[in-house]
Structures are given as structure tokens and as C-alpha cells.
Design a protein around this motif. Sequence first.
Motif, short mmCIF file in Angstrom:
data_model
loop_
_atom_site.label_atom_id
_atom_site.label_comp_id
_atom_site.label_asym_id
_atom_site.label_seq_id
_atom_site.Cartn_x
_atom_site.Cartn_y
_atom_site.Cartn_z
N ASP A 123 21.79 -14.11 -3.11
CA ASP A 123 20.89 -14.34 -1.99
C ASP A 123 19.64 -15.16 -2.34
N ALA A 124 19.21 -15.14 -3.59
CA ALA A 124 18.02 -15.86 -4.06
C ALA A 124 16.80 -15.58 -3.18
N THR A 125 16.55 -14.31 -2.92
CA THR A 125 15.41 -13.88 -2.11
C THR A 125 14.12 -13.97 -2.92
N PRO A 126 13.05 -14.50 -2.33
CA PRO A 126 11.75 -14.42 -3.02
C PRO A 126 11.42 -12.95 -3.25
N LEU A 127 11.17 -12.58 -4.50
CA LEU A 127 11.01 -11.16 -4.85
C LEU A 127 9.81 -10.48 -4.21
N TRP A 128 8.79 -11.23 -3.85
CA TRP A 128 7.62 -10.59 -3.27
C TRP A 128 7.96 -9.93 -1.94
N ILE A 129 8.99 -10.40 -1.25
CA ILE A 129 9.34 -9.82 0.06
C ILE A 129 9.84 -8.38 -0.09
N PRO A 130 10.88 -8.11 -0.90
CA PRO A 130 11.29 -6.70 -1.04
C PRO A 130 10.26 -5.86 -1.80
N GLN A 131 9.45 -6.50 -2.64
CA GLN A 131 8.43 -5.74 -3.38
C GLN A 131 7.31 -5.26 -2.47
N LEU A 132 7.16 -5.88 -1.31
CA LEU A 132 6.12 -5.45 -0.36
C LEU A 132 6.27 -3.99 0.03
N SER A 133 7.51 -3.53 0.18
CA SER A 133 7.71 -2.13 0.59
C SER A 133 7.16 -1.17 -0.46
N MET A 134 7.34 -1.52 -1.74
CA MET A 134 6.80 -0.68 -2.81
C MET A 134 5.27 -0.67 -2.77
N ALA A 135 4.69 -1.85 -2.60
CA ALA A 135 3.23 -1.95 -2.56
C ALA A 135 2.65 -1.21 -1.35
N ILE A 136 3.22 -1.44 -0.19
CA ILE A 136 2.70 -0.80 1.02
C ILE A 136 2.89 0.71 0.95
N GLY A 137 4.07 1.15 0.54
CA GLY A 137 4.33 2.59 0.41
C GLY A 137 3.38 3.26 -0.58
N SER A 138 3.09 2.58 -1.68
CA SER A 138 2.18 3.12 -2.68
C SER A 138 0.75 3.21 -2.15
N VAL A 139 0.33 2.20 -1.41
CA VAL A 139 -1.02 2.20 -0.83
C VAL A 139 -1.14 3.32 0.21
N VAL A 140 -0.12 3.51 1.04
CA VAL A 140 -0.18 4.57 2.05
C VAL A 140 -0.18 5.94 1.37
N LEU A 141 0.58 6.11 0.28
CA LEU A 141 0.51 7.37 -0.48
C LEU A 141 -0.89 7.59 -1.03
N LEU A 142 -1.51 6.55 -1.56
CA LEU A 142 -2.88 6.66 -2.06
C LEU A 142 -3.82 7.10 -0.95
N ILE A 143 -3.67 6.53 0.24
CA ILE A 143 -4.51 6.92 1.38
C ILE A 143 -4.29 8.39 1.72
N ALA A 144 -3.03 8.84 1.70
CA ALA A 144 -2.73 10.25 2.01
C ALA A 144 -3.36 11.19 0.99
N LEU A 145 -3.29 10.81 -0.28
CA LEU A 145 -3.90 11.66 -1.31
C LEU A 145 -5.42 11.65 -1.21
N LEU A 146 -6.00 10.49 -0.94
CA LEU A 146 -7.45 10.42 -0.73
C LEU A 146 -7.86 11.27 0.46
N ASP A 147 -7.05 11.24 1.51
CA ASP A 147 -7.30 12.05 2.70
C ASP A 147 -7.40 13.52 2.32
N ASP A 148 -6.42 14.02 1.58
CA ASP A 148 -6.43 15.43 1.17
C ASP A 148 -7.55 15.73 0.18
N LEU A 149 -7.83 14.79 -0.71
CA LEU A 149 -8.91 15.00 -1.68
C LEU A 149 -10.26 15.11 -0.98
N VAL A 150 -10.51 14.26 0.00
CA VAL A 150 -11.76 14.34 0.76
C VAL A 150 -11.84 15.67 1.51
N MET A 151 -10.73 16.07 2.10
CA MET A 151 -10.71 17.36 2.82
C MET A 151 -11.00 18.51 1.85
#
Length: 172
Positions: A123-151
Motif C-alpha cells: 500500500d505504501a501508506t505514509p506512516l504518519w497517518i496510521p501513527q496518528l491514532s497512537m499519538a491521539i490515543g496517548s494524548v487522550v489517555l494523558l488527559i484522562a490521567l491528569l483529570d483524575d490526578l487533579v481530582m
Amino acid sequence: MRAFLDSLYRLSGALAAIGMVATLVLVTSGVVTRPLGIYLPGTDDYAGYAMAACGFFALAYTFKHGEHIRVSLVLERVGPRMRAALEWFSLAAGTAVAATLAFYAVRMVLQSHEFEEISQGVDATPLWIPQLSMAIGSVVLLIALLDDLVMAMLGRAPARLATHSGEAARME
């Protein structure tokens, strides 16, 4: 703010579900078409991308439902003050790990885009496209953990997404 965060976690969960269905469809189409002599290029690669997206998008949603594996054996045997301290320490350590993961995942996407990396598959897909899901998922997990830490720092119970049966709350 609470409504926005809960919506973000639900959206992440919905994207994980879409990734799971996409994995099923891609794998099934590959299995069904091969005996017919039809080759669908890239289905294996895209199934892998969808599976990775499913895993990373599910992290925050699962965490906010209290479904991540927790070792509560120690927490159940200590007093309320020690339990609060251990919970705070756990959240701080988890936040640090998630921040490191998010930092390097975002950095990887940016570098893949900068260097124009493509997949090794047909397929010769530019790798940054599928890697976005890892980056976005990791950032949202960080937000969730920060949310609980602040609470926890404010002395409040962590905000959990509502479950239909409440089973997750009973299991812990």
C-alpha cells in the motif's frame, strides 16, 4: 469542562469501536476473497493499523470506566489517608508514564511526516497517518490521567463515565 472531557472520552471509545469493526471487515474480506482468487492489496496492513487504533483509542475510555486492571489488594488493607496517598502516587506515576508515551508518540508522527516515511507493504501508506491514532490515543489517555490526578489533589473522587449496569464500580 466535565461535559467536554466526558465527550472526549466517549469519542475516543467510539473511535476504538470503529477500529475494531474495521479490523473485522478487513480481515474477513481478506479471508473471503483469497479462495476466490481475488487479491485485495493492503488489507493485512490496514487491518493492523485499525487494530492499533482500536487499542490506543480505547485506553482513556477504558480507564474512565474503571476497567483497567488494578491491584487493590494493598489499597483495601490500609487506612483512608494511606489509601489516598497511594492513589495519588499511582495517578502521578501513571501520568508521568502517559506523558512520556504521548510525547514520543507525537514526536514519532512529526518525524515520520518530516522524513516522508512510508510503509513497507504494498500500500505504501505514509506512516504518519496510521501513527496518528497512537499519538491521539496517548494524548487522550494523558488527559484522562491528569483529570483524575487533579481530582485526587482536590480531594474529590475521580470522575467516571456512567455505565449502563454499574458493574465496573461493583468489581473494584
